[in-house]
Motif scaffolding. Structure first.
Motif, PDB file in Angstrom:
ATOM      1  N   ALA A 185       0.844  -1.204   0.000  1.00 46.75           N
ATOM      2  CA  ALA A 185       0.000   0.000   0.000  1.00 46.75           C
ATOM      3  C   ALA A 185       0.876   1.249   0.000  1.00 46.75           C
ATOM      4  CB  ALA A 185      -0.939  -0.026   1.207  1.00 46.75           C
ATOM      5  N   GLU A 186       1.976   1.210   0.751  1.00 46.19           N
ATOM      6  CA  GLU A 186       2.879   2.377   0.778  1.00 46.19           C
ATOM      7  C   GLU A 186       3.501   2.618  -0.592  1.00 46.19           C
ATOM      8  OE1 GLU A 186       5.441   1.390   4.075  1.00 46.19           O
ATOM      9  OE2 GLU A 186       4.137   2.468   5.493  1.00 46.19           O
ATOM     10  N   GLU A 187       3.903   1.536  -1.263  1.00 43.43           N
ATOM     11  CA  GLU A 187       4.533   1.700  -2.581  1.00 43.43           C
ATOM     12  C   GLU A 187       3.514   2.262  -3.579  1.00 43.43           C
ATOM     13  OE1 GLU A 187       7.056  -1.629  -3.569  1.00 43.43           O
ATOM     14  OE2 GLU A 187       7.718  -0.679  -5.433  1.00 43.43           O
ATOM     15  N   LEU A 188       2.277   1.802  -3.474  1.00 41.97           N
ATOM     16  CA  LEU A 188       1.224   2.291  -4.377  1.00 41.97           C
ATOM     17  C   LEU A 188       0.918   3.765  -4.113  1.00 41.97           C
ATOM     18  CD1 LEU A 188      -1.068  -0.864  -4.219  1.00 41.97           C
ATOM     19  CD2 LEU A 188      -0.096   0.085  -6.334  1.00 41.97           C
ATOM     20  N   VAL A 189       0.835   4.124  -2.831  1.00 36.83           N
ATOM     21  CA  VAL A 189       0.562   5.527  -2.485  1.00 36.83           C
ATOM     22  C   VAL A 189       1.692   6.406  -3.029  1.00 36.83           C
ATOM     23  CG1 VAL A 189       0.430   7.168  -0.555  1.00 36.83           C
ATOM     24  CG2 VAL A 189      -0.872   5.035  -0.455  1.00 36.83           C
ATOM     25  N   GLU A 202      -8.435  -3.317  13.487  1.00 38.25           N
ATOM     26  CA  GLU A 202      -8.753  -1.883  13.325  1.00 38.25           C
ATOM     27  C   GLU A 202      -7.540  -0.996  13.553  1.00 38.25           C
ATOM     28  OE1 GLU A 202     -12.110  -1.078  15.827  1.00 38.25           O
ATOM     29  OE2 GLU A 202     -13.406  -2.446  14.691  1.00 38.25           O
ATOM     30  N   ASP A 203      -6.624  -1.447  14.416  1.00 35.84           N
ATOM     31  CA  ASP A 203      -5.430  -0.627  14.680  1.00 35.84           C
ATOM     32  C   ASP A 203      -4.558  -0.522  13.425  1.00 35.84           C
ATOM     33  OD1 ASP A 203      -6.270  -0.325  17.227  1.00 35.84           O
ATOM     34  OD2 ASP A 203      -4.961  -1.884  18.079  1.00 35.84           O
ATOM     35  N   HIS A 204      -4.462  -1.637  12.688  1.00 37.56           N
ATOM     36  CA  HIS A 204      -3.656  -1.601  11.456  1.00 37.56           C
ATOM     37  C   HIS A 204      -4.239  -0.585  10.475  1.00 37.56           C
ATOM     38  CE1 HIS A 204      -1.629  -5.826  11.868  1.00 37.56           C
ATOM     39  NE2 HIS A 204      -1.488  -5.069  12.931  1.00 37.56           N
ATOM     40  N   VAL A 205      -5.572  -0.572  10.369  1.00 38.80           N
ATOM     41  CA  VAL A 205      -6.232   0.352   9.441  1.00 38.80           C
ATOM     42  C   VAL A 205      -6.027   1.786   9.925  1.00 38.80           C
ATOM     43  CG1 VAL A 205      -8.442   1.070   8.459  1.00 38.80           C
ATOM     44  CG2 VAL A 205      -7.945  -1.358   8.752  1.00 38.80           C
ATOM     45  N   ALA A 206      -6.300   2.018  11.215  1.00 39.88           N
ATOM     46  CA  ALA A 206      -6.242   3.392  11.751  1.00 39.88           C
ATOM     47  C   ALA A 206      -4.846   3.977  11.560  1.00 39.88           C
ATOM     48  CB  ALA A 206      -6.635   3.386  13.227  1.00 39.88           C
ATOM     49  N   ASP A 210      -4.200   7.193   9.204  1.00 40.58           N
ATOM     50  CA  ASP A 210      -3.649   8.418   9.815  1.00 40.58           C
ATOM     51  C   ASP A 210      -2.390   8.877   9.090  1.00 40.58           C
ATOM     52  OD1 ASP A 210      -5.566   8.484  11.650  1.00 40.58           O
ATOM     53  OD2 ASP A 210      -4.345   7.804  13.361  1.00 40.58           O
ATOM     54  N   GLU A 211      -1.541   7.905   8.784  1.00 36.29           N
ATOM     55  CA  GLU A 211      -0.247   8.258   8.184  1.00 36.29           C
ATOM     56  C   GLU A 211      -0.368   8.713   6.728  1.00 36.29           C
ATOM     57  OE1 GLU A 211       3.998   6.012   7.637  1.00 36.29           O
ATOM     58  OE2 GLU A 211       2.705   5.338   9.265  1.00 36.29           O
ATOM     59  N   HIS A 212      -1.292   8.089   5.981  1.00 38.13           N
ATOM     60  CA  HIS A 212      -1.303   8.326   4.527  1.00 38.13           C
ATOM     61  C   HIS A 212      -2.570   9.015   4.014  1.00 38.13           C
ATOM     62  CE1 HIS A 212       2.391   6.048   3.981  1.00 38.13           C
ATOM     63  NE2 HIS A 212       1.901   5.175   4.840  1.00 38.13           N
ATOM     64  N   GLY A 213      -3.543   9.217   4.881  1.00 37.99           N
ATOM     65  CA  GLY A 213      -4.762   9.923   4.477  1.00 37.99           C
ATOM     66  C   GLY A 213      -5.567   9.215   3.398  1.00 37.99           C
ATOM     67  N   VAL A 214      -5.544   7.883   3.392  1.00 35.18           N
ATOM     68  CA  VAL A 214      -6.301   7.132   2.381  1.00 35.18           C
ATOM     69  C   VAL A 214      -7.649   6.706   2.960  1.00 35.18           C
ATOM     70  CG1 VAL A 214      -4.179   6.243   1.319  1.00 35.18           C
ATOM     71  CG2 VAL A 214      -5.352   4.880   3.066  1.00 35.18           C
ATOM     72  N   ASP A 215      -8.531   6.185   2.095  1.00 32.29           N
ATOM     73  CA  ASP A 215      -9.834   5.677   2.552  1.00 32.29           C
ATOM     74  C   ASP A 215      -9.687   4.240   3.057  1.00 32.29           C
ATOM     75  OD1 ASP A 215     -11.229   7.951   1.925  1.00 32.29           O
ATOM     76  OD2 ASP A 215     -11.685   7.286  -0.129  1.00 32.29           O
ATOM     77  N   SER A 216     -10.682   3.825   3.835  1.00 33.64           N
ATOM     78  CA  SER A 216     -10.705   2.420   4.259  1.00 33.64           C
ATOM     79  C   SER A 216     -12.095   1.847   3.997  1.00 33.64           C
ATOM     80  CB  SER A 216     -10.363   2.300   5.747  1.00 33.64           C
ATOM     81  OG  SER A 216     -11.373   2.919   6.510  1.00 33.64           O
ATOM     82  N   VAL A 217     -12.150   0.526   3.976  1.00 34.71           N
ATOM     83  CA  VAL A 217     -13.435  -0.140   3.770  1.00 34.71           C
ATOM     84  C   VAL A 217     -13.527  -1.288   4.792  1.00 34.71           C
ATOM     85  CG1 VAL A 217     -12.442  -1.537   1.880  1.00 34.71           C
ATOM     86  CG2 VAL A 217     -14.915  -1.312   2.062  1.00 34.71           C
TER      87      VAL A 217
END
Ligand code: NAD
Length: 353
Positions: A185-189, A202-206, A210-217
């Motif tokens: 995900a970091e490489e794609l961003v 949920e912690d992994h998503v949060a 927070d770090e990259h400002g992307v959406d989650s589902v």
């Protein structure tokens, strides 16, 4: 019975190991060494029966042959299982005896970590044999390199299927933000792609959001999330009869092993007009890392090997298009052809750099 199973699966050698003093009971399966020494991890499991352990090691070693061949590596396929409850039976003495057994195979089998074996276990095995990788003196965590290979697999898929060579054009849903998913995900961003992430934790998503400002589902809504690429990087079996009708993507390409619940799901995806990049082709960066380690290579070389996954997948896509088949079939054919050519002496087993 064992010989019949070996003949059925075309296995070269199956070695049973016992050391009553330490309680070691293990089976080492060498499937094919045409392309080089067989490499595959050691699984430590309390199998219900010895027959289950044999089945597992025969199937896993065979899969390693195809994975290494499809990755253009100078390696064959092997695997080992140690029978027993790791919490109860795993001791340094047992692992030492196991290391001596590996040494006795003279380099035809090279071991590494797998289910219930880790880096510290391989350090103990390495006191007895050089034919081991994944030790603490090795090339380190392969996960970012696996992610780099998956990234190139996604780019190649997008180029062939969507006609774009710009990752920034892509909308990608990454399922699973563990060691591989997060790095992917970091490489794609970084490449400018529009990334949506999902994880049961949920912690992994949060932390990623927070770090990259992307959406989650939400995990249960991930399959019906509209995107160009669905990248499963969590667990196996997520592409199945229930999820295939829900998918709203053009491409399925991720790191998760055995992502198809059954082989027939490759054809089911194709019938729906969805492209599937075979997991073992694009997640081979981890295997490439241990292969470099065994050959005395560097982490940088492993990254370069993983970057070549895109071109290799492109060749497989062309085979699939020519033969009107799935890329999964084409990948197997690619691997088999490589082994046959090396076996007949038409080309060196070690692929030219
Ligand atoms: P990991 O354990 O570090 O991460 C897995 C992540 O998936 C975790 O964050 C977990 O919370 C999440 N998860 C689990 N079940 C989920 C679900 N149902 N829905 C959404 N998220 C879920 O594992 P990893 O090392 O990142 O490996 C990911 C996958 O890639 C595995 O299938 C692994 O076998 C495969 N793989 C990994 C490597 C490697 O180098 N680590 C190499 C080849 C293949």
């Amino acid at each position: 019975m064992v010989l019949d199973s070996m003949v059925d699966g075309s296995h070269e050698q199956v070695t049973y190991v016992s050391d009553p003093e330490t309680g070691l009971r293990a089976i080492v399966a060498i499937h094919d060494t045409t392309l080089g020494p067989s490499l595959g991890g050691t699984r430590f499991l309390d199998y219900d029966t010895e027959a289950d352990a044999l089945d597992d090691v025969l199937g896993l070693s065979r899969a390693m042959t195809y994975k290494a061949a499809a990755a253009d590596l100078p390696l064959g396929g092997g695997k080992a299982v140690i029978l027993g409850d790791p919490d109860e039976h795993k001791t340094d003495a047992l692992l030492g005896a196991y290391g001596r057994a590996i040494e006795n195979l003279g380099g035809r089998y090279v071991t590494s970590v797998d289910v219930n074996t880790g880096v510290t276990d391989m350090d103990v095995v390495a006191r007895e044999t050089d034919h081991v990788v994944g030790t603490s003196n090795g090339l380190g965590d392969p996960s970012p390199i696996t992610a780099h290979g998956v990234y190139h697999g996604i780019c190649a898929s997008a180029e062939h299927i969507l006609g774009t060579d710009t990752p920034g054009d892509l909308e990608v849903v990454v399922q699973g933000l563990g060691k591989v998913g997060r790095a992917l995900a970091e490489e794609l961003v970084s490449a400018g792609a529009e990334v949506t992430v999902s994880d049961v934790d949920e912690d992994h998503v949060a932390s990623f959001v927070d770090e990259h400002g992307v959406d989650s589902v939400a995990p249960e809504a991930v399959y019906e999330q509209s995107c160009d690429v669905f990248a499963p990087c969590a667990v196996g079996g997520v592409v199945n009869d229930d999820t295939i009708p829900q998918l709203e993507c053009d491409i399925v390409a991720g790191s998760a092993n055995n992502v198809l619940a059954e082989r027939r799901h490759a054809e089911a995806l194709r019938e729906r007009g969805l492209f599937y990049a075979p997991d073992y082709v694009i997640n081979a960066g981890g295997l490439m890392t241990v292969a470099e380690e065994y050959q005395g290579g560097s982490r940088k070389a492993a990254y370069e090997d993983a970057a070549a996954i895109g071109n290799r997948l492109g060749e497989m896509i062309e085979i699939a298009e020519r033969q009107d088949t799935t890329v999964l079939d084409a990948a197997e054919e690619y691997a088999i052809r490589r082994i046959e050519r090396a076996g007949s002496g038409d080309e060196p087993a070690v692929a030219a750099e």
